[in-house]
Design an enzyme around this catalytic site. Sequence first.
Site, PDB file in Angstrom:
ATOM      1  N   CYS A  30      16.857  -7.080  25.677  1.00 44.97           N
ATOM      2  CA  CYS A  30      17.847  -5.999  25.764  1.00 44.97           C
ATOM      3  C   CYS A  30      19.216  -6.582  26.119  1.00 44.97           C
ATOM      4  CB  CYS A  30      17.384  -4.988  26.814  1.00 44.97           C
ATOM      5  SG  CYS A  30      18.642  -3.814  27.331  1.00 44.97           S
ATOM      6  N   CYS A  33      20.924  -4.901  29.046  1.00 44.36           N
ATOM      7  CA  CYS A  33      20.275  -5.275  30.314  1.00 44.36           C
ATOM      8  C   CYS A  33      20.855  -6.591  30.825  1.00 44.36           C
ATOM      9  CB  CYS A  33      18.766  -5.433  30.126  1.00 44.36           C
ATOM     10  SG  CYS A  33      17.902  -3.923  29.629  1.00 44.36           S
TER      11      CYS A  33
END
Length: 106
Positions: A30, A33
């Site tokens: 991600c 993230c």
Amino acid sequence: MAAININKEQFQQLTAGSKPVLVDFWAPWCGYCRRIAPAYEKIAEQYGDDIVVAKLNIDEEPQVADKEQIEVIPTLVLYQNGAALGSVVAPESKANIEEFIQNTLK
């Protein structure tokens, strides 16, 4: 103190306690993230004495993410005494995370 990486057992143990626990549900693939990770680490350093700041990799613990109904990452959830007090999805900055913590713990 740095954010701690936790597994299913640690998640259950920490979130059941009376000390607030901020959990970042994330995954290594991600991009967002990874982008918010430095701000999250600063939160861990700043709030580490008052709350547990943890990270849970949803690829390694998919059953926890399913049980907690995590559909989008990163999602930060604040727990205390076995209950989720609130969550924020994809916070934009350290200030957003701080605001979420302060408003949720009022």
